[in-house]
Design a protein around this motif. Structure first.
Motif, PDB file in Angstrom:
ATOM      1  N   GLY A  80       0.802  -1.206   0.000  1.00  0.00           N
ATOM      2  CA  GLY A  80       0.000   0.000   0.000  1.00  0.00           C
ATOM      3  C   GLY A  80       0.838   1.261   0.000  1.00  0.00           C
ATOM      4  O   GLY A  80       1.864   1.365  -0.671  1.00  0.00           O
ATOM      5  N   ILE A  81       0.409   2.249   0.817  1.00  0.00           N
ATOM      6  CA  ILE A  81       1.073   3.558   0.832  1.00  0.00           C
ATOM      7  C   ILE A  81       2.522   3.441   1.284  1.00  0.00           C
ATOM      8  O   ILE A  81       3.425   4.062   0.712  1.00  0.00           O
ATOM      9  CB  ILE A  81       0.298   4.525   1.752  1.00  0.00           C
ATOM     10  CG1 ILE A  81      -1.091   4.806   1.177  1.00  0.00           C
ATOM     11  CG2 ILE A  81       1.058   5.831   1.926  1.00  0.00           C
ATOM     12  CD1 ILE A  81      -1.966   5.648   2.067  1.00  0.00           C
ATOM     13  N   SER A  82       2.784   2.623   2.310  1.00  0.00           N
ATOM     14  CA  SER A  82       4.152   2.497   2.808  1.00  0.00           C
ATOM     15  C   SER A  82       5.079   1.920   1.746  1.00  0.00           C
ATOM     16  O   SER A  82       6.236   2.339   1.625  1.00  0.00           O
ATOM     17  CB  SER A  82       4.184   1.622   4.063  1.00  0.00           C
ATOM     18  OG  SER A  82       3.695   0.325   3.794  1.00  0.00           O
ATOM     19  N   LEU A  83       4.579   0.980   0.966  1.00  0.00           N
ATOM     20  CA  LEU A  83       5.391   0.430  -0.114  1.00  0.00           C
ATOM     21  C   LEU A  83       5.636   1.483  -1.181  1.00  0.00           C
ATOM     22  O   LEU A  83       6.747   1.593  -1.709  1.00  0.00           O
ATOM     23  CB  LEU A  83       4.704  -0.788  -0.729  1.00  0.00           C
ATOM     24  CG  LEU A  83       5.422  -1.420  -1.927  1.00  0.00           C
ATOM     25  CD1 LEU A  83       6.822  -1.868  -1.541  1.00  0.00           C
ATOM     26  CD2 LEU A  83       4.617  -2.588  -2.483  1.00  0.00           C
ATOM     27  N   GLY A  84       4.625   2.279  -1.490  1.00  0.00           N
ATOM     28  CA  GLY A  84       4.793   3.333  -2.493  1.00  0.00           C
ATOM     29  C   GLY A  84       5.866   4.326  -2.094  1.00  0.00           C
ATOM     30  O   GLY A  84       6.716   4.716  -2.908  1.00  0.00           O
ATOM     31  N   ILE A  85       5.870   4.736  -0.818  1.00  0.00           N
ATOM     32  CA  ILE A  85       6.903   5.655  -0.326  1.00  0.00           C
ATOM     33  C   ILE A  85       8.271   4.986  -0.392  1.00  0.00           C
ATOM     34  O   ILE A  85       9.267   5.596  -0.790  1.00  0.00           O
ATOM     35  CB  ILE A  85       6.571   6.097   1.109  1.00  0.00           C
ATOM     36  CG1 ILE A  85       5.282   6.932   1.120  1.00  0.00           C
ATOM     37  CG2 ILE A  85       7.727   6.907   1.697  1.00  0.00           C
ATOM     38  CD1 ILE A  85       4.776   7.247   2.505  1.00  0.00           C
ATOM     39  N   VAL A 105       9.251   2.669  -2.453  1.00  0.00           N
ATOM     40  CA  VAL A 105       9.689   2.598  -3.849  1.00  0.00           C
ATOM     41  C   VAL A 105      10.304   3.923  -4.287  1.00  0.00           C
ATOM     42  O   VAL A 105      11.339   3.954  -4.960  1.00  0.00           O
ATOM     43  CB  VAL A 105       8.509   2.208  -4.761  1.00  0.00           C
ATOM     44  CG1 VAL A 105       8.865   2.415  -6.228  1.00  0.00           C
ATOM     45  CG2 VAL A 105       8.105   0.762  -4.517  1.00  0.00           C
ATOM     46  N   VAL A 106       9.686   5.040  -3.888  1.00  0.00           N
ATOM     47  CA  VAL A 106      10.210   6.356  -4.267  1.00  0.00           C
ATOM     48  C   VAL A 106      11.619   6.545  -3.726  1.00  0.00           C
ATOM     49  O   VAL A 106      12.549   6.924  -4.457  1.00  0.00           O
ATOM     50  CB  VAL A 106       9.272   7.472  -3.761  1.00  0.00           C
ATOM     51  CG1 VAL A 106       9.939   8.841  -3.940  1.00  0.00           C
ATOM     52  CG2 VAL A 106       7.949   7.433  -4.510  1.00  0.00           C
ATOM     53  N   PHE A 107      11.807   6.294  -2.431  1.00  0.00           N
ATOM     54  CA  PHE A 107      13.132   6.484  -1.831  1.00  0.00           C
ATOM     55  C   PHE A 107      14.151   5.491  -2.395  1.00  0.00           C
ATOM     56  O   PHE A 107      15.323   5.838  -2.605  1.00  0.00           O
ATOM     57  CB  PHE A 107      13.050   6.361  -0.306  1.00  0.00           C
ATOM     58  CG  PHE A 107      12.472   7.568   0.363  1.00  0.00           C
ATOM     59  CD1 PHE A 107      13.154   8.777   0.368  1.00  0.00           C
ATOM     60  CD2 PHE A 107      11.242   7.513   0.981  1.00  0.00           C
ATOM     61  CE1 PHE A 107      12.622   9.897   0.980  1.00  0.00           C
ATOM     62  CE2 PHE A 107      10.692   8.622   1.600  1.00  0.00           C
ATOM     63  CZ  PHE A 107      11.389   9.833   1.599  1.00  0.00           C
ATOM     64  N   ALA A 108      13.710   4.268  -2.642  1.00  0.00           N
ATOM     65  CA  ALA A 108      14.623   3.272  -3.211  1.00  0.00           C
ATOM     66  C   ALA A 108      15.081   3.687  -4.599  1.00  0.00           C
ATOM     67  O   ALA A 108      16.273   3.576  -4.934  1.00  0.00           O
ATOM     68  CB  ALA A 108      13.939   1.906  -3.253  1.00  0.00           C
ATOM     69  N   MET A 109      14.145   4.168  -5.426  1.00  0.00           N
ATOM     70  CA  MET A 109      14.513   4.553  -6.792  1.00  0.00           C
ATOM     71  C   MET A 109      15.413   5.784  -6.801  1.00  0.00           C
ATOM     72  O   MET A 109      16.281   5.906  -7.665  1.00  0.00           O
ATOM     73  CB  MET A 109      13.262   4.804  -7.627  1.00  0.00           C
ATOM     74  CG  MET A 109      12.486   3.539  -7.970  1.00  0.00           C
ATOM     75  SD  MET A 109      13.521   2.220  -8.676  1.00  0.00           S
ATOM     76  CE  MET A 109      14.236   3.049 -10.101  1.00  0.00           C
ATOM     77  N   GLN A 110      15.228   6.697  -5.846  1.00  0.00           N
ATOM     78  CA  GLN A 110      16.150   7.835  -5.753  1.00  0.00           C
ATOM     79  C   GLN A 110      17.577   7.339  -5.507  1.00  0.00           C
ATOM     80  O   GLN A 110      18.534   7.817  -6.136  1.00  0.00           O
ATOM     81  CB  GLN A 110      15.712   8.779  -4.637  1.00  0.00           C
ATOM     82  CG  GLN A 110      14.500   9.622  -4.978  1.00  0.00           C
ATOM     83  CD  GLN A 110      14.113  10.550  -3.854  1.00  0.00           C
ATOM     84  OE1 GLN A 110      14.488  10.339  -2.689  1.00  0.00           O
ATOM     85  NE2 GLN A 110      13.345  11.587  -4.162  1.00  0.00           N
ATOM     86  N   ALA A 111      17.716   6.381  -4.603  1.00  0.00           N
ATOM     87  CA  ALA A 111      19.043   5.836  -4.302  1.00  0.00           C
ATOM     88  C   ALA A 111      19.625   5.092  -5.496  1.00  0.00           C
ATOM     89  O   ALA A 111      20.819   5.230  -5.828  1.00  0.00           O
ATOM     90  CB  ALA A 111      18.959   4.905  -3.092  1.00  0.00           C
ATOM     91  N   VAL A 112      18.790   4.310  -6.182  1.00  0.00           N
ATOM     92  CA  VAL A 112      19.265   3.544  -7.335  1.00  0.00           C
ATOM     93  C   VAL A 112      19.701   4.480  -8.455  1.00  0.00           C
ATOM     94  O   VAL A 112      20.786   4.313  -9.047  1.00  0.00           O
ATOM     95  CB  VAL A 112      18.159   2.587  -7.826  1.00  0.00           C
ATOM     96  CG1 VAL A 112      18.516   2.007  -9.190  1.00  0.00           C
ATOM     97  CG2 VAL A 112      17.949   1.467  -6.816  1.00  0.00           C
ATOM     98  N   ILE A 113      18.875   5.465  -8.794  1.00  0.00           N
ATOM     99  CA  ILE A 113      19.199   6.383  -9.892  1.00  0.00           C
ATOM    100  C   ILE A 113      20.467   7.164  -9.581  1.00  0.00           C
ATOM    101  O   ILE A 113      21.310   7.384 -10.465  1.00  0.00           O
ATOM    102  CB  ILE A 113      18.008   7.323 -10.155  1.00  0.00           C
ATOM    103  CG1 ILE A 113      16.850   6.528 -10.773  1.00  0.00           C
ATOM    104  CG2 ILE A 113      18.410   8.471 -11.081  1.00  0.00           C
ATOM    105  CD1 ILE A 113      15.560   7.304 -10.886  1.00  0.00           C
TER     106      ILE A 113
END
Length: 461
Positions: A211-216, A218-226
């Motif tokens: 849900g919402i916690s996973l969505g948040i 994903v955002v932080f994870a993708m910032q780190a990956v990029i």
């Protein structure tokens, strides 16, 4: 033995770059400019946000696809406008002199900040590995900067060779540790839901949020990956120096992204096979934990050596690329003409001196928490400027010769543009102080441009 075109080439005039680079250097430059100490830390950050093997792998694949789409877009620009300087070349062509100067200015500042941070990191790691050294970490950092500047002073061939050696050494070091992880570990379920085989008493793996916690997450994870993929564009600073830029540059960009993506995926798969997801998520340096499992008491020294090898290649790539930004600005009439001078061996000497000195001052006086926050904002802004230039040139100059065309345009360009824009919006909301600092540097470019125009001849038509 030198290739025939190098052996027969006459000495270069003072303001002419050499045209001797090939795809092997381009891929080495992309790997060297991308893979640093960040990959030692980022897997733990990503795992803490996502919590399951499949999601972790998916995040790194998504980051690779994002970088690949960007590489295809920039390959079109670089092949169409094979001039030294990087992003400033495209911004000036599409948006005019002020935009070209601003983009070049923030690109160079970002390079200097990143270079200083990596040099200080090398100093810290070196003192940790050799505590008996009679000098401090900042002194080591300054010596590293001067040492790599001296290599570049020898010329383009020396810089190219050093980058190839350092990138190859980096790849071998990582692949060696990855292989050790796979050979040492029992088979594990990537979802992290099976009973751990390494230790029967080990706690169960965490299950990914929803849900919402996973969505948040994903955002932080993708910032780190990029952020960890940043650097794939390194070959564009040498576009003018490739022997066949219309083919060498696209192959370098795409080959570099694929090489980095393959290495990053292998790192994460190796960690997931060897360690429980819970341990990766709770670790500052997951590869250090992996090395501890495999090598025991030698693990700390091994990871320090791996971090040093990674960082040396990054320093070489930045010391080599940043002076070419100043060269491009100067040669296009946007900066002081003295910076367009090139040695007979192909080095923009004054740009090299000023870049090294500026990074050295940042080593001595810089606050790296602030510098890195500002630099990450500027880097993504450069991607945004490049995609904007691509779209405008497709519209305004449909007849521009394009030896390579982005096969995914306009969808790929839209994805990268929107992704970059979303990253900047998130940075402004979540890191307001550093974002304001980055915007301040952008505003500073306007009076700087007016000042340099007074001291600079009219730009070439």
């Amino acid at each position: 033995m030198s290739p025939p075109d190098q052996a027969a080439a006459p000495p270069a005039p003072p303001s002419t770059l050499l045209h001797i680079l090939g795809v092997s250097f381009g891929i080495a430059g992309a790997v060297g400019g991308t893979v640093g100490a960040g990959i030692l830390r980022t897997p733990g950050l990503v795992t803490a946000q996502l919590g399951s093997g499949p999601l972790i792998v998916a995040a790194w694949v998504a980051g690779a696809l994002y970088a690949l789409l960007g590489a295809l877009a920039v390959a079109e620009l670089g092949a169409s406008l094979p001039r030294a300087g990087g992003w400033t070349v495209y911004a000036r062509r599409a948006l005019g002199d002020q935009a070209g100067f601003t983009v070049g200015w923030i690109d160079w500042v970002g390079h200097c900040a990143g270079l200083a941070w990596v040099a200080v990191t090398i100093g810290d790691y070196t003192i940790g590995l050799l505590p008996a050294l009679p000098v401090g970490s900042k002194a080591v950092a300054l010596l590293v900067l001067v040492g790599f500047a001296l290599i570049q002073q020898l010329g383009l061939e020396a810089g190219s060779l050093s980058q190839k050696i350092l990138s190859l050494g980096k790849a071998i070091a990582f692949l060696g540790l990855i292989t050790a992880c796979f050979l040492h570990a029992p088979l594990r379920d990537l979802a992290g839901l099976a009973e751990p085989l390494l230790d029967a008493a080990e706690p169960a793996e965490p299950i990914a949020a929803s849900g919402i916690s996973l969505g948040i997450g994903v955002v932080f994870a993708m910032q780190a990956v990029i952020t960890t993929y940043d650097g794939w564009h390194s070959p564009i600073y040498f576009a003018e120096e490739f022997a066949e830029p219309s083919s060498d540059l696209p192959r370098s960009l795409v080959g570099g992204v694929l090489s980095v993506a393959g290495l990053y995926l292998l790192v994460n798969l190796a960690l997931l096979r060897l360690l429980p997801v819970s341990r990766i998520a709770g670790s500052v340096l997951p590869l250090a934990d992996a090395a501890e499992v495999i090598f025991g008491a030698w693990s700390a020294q091994l990871i320090v050596v791996l971090a040093l090898i990674s960082s040396f290649g990054l320093v070489n790539a930045v010391v080599m690329g940043a002076p070419r930004i100043l060269f491009g600005l100067s040669r296009d009439g946007l900066f002081l003409p003295q910076f367009a001078a090139v040695s007979a061996s192909g080095t923009p000497v004054l740009g090299l001196v000023v870049t090294t000195a500026s990074a050295g001052l940042l080593v001595i006086f810089g606050d790296f928490t602030i510098l890195l926050g500002i630099a990450s904002f500027l880097y993504v802004l450069l991607y945004l400027s490049g995609i904007t230039a691509l779209v405008l040139l497709r519209w305004r100059e449909p007849d521009l010769e394009r030896p390579f065309r982005d096969p995914g345009y306009p969808i790929s360009a839209a994805i990268v543009w929107l992704g970059s824009f979303a990253f900047l919006v998130a940075a402004i909301r979540n890191d307001t102080a550093n974002s304001a600092g980055a915007l301040g540097l952008i505003l500073l470019s306007f009076p700087l441009h007016r000042l340099t125009r007074r001291l600079t001849p009219s730009p070439p038509a």
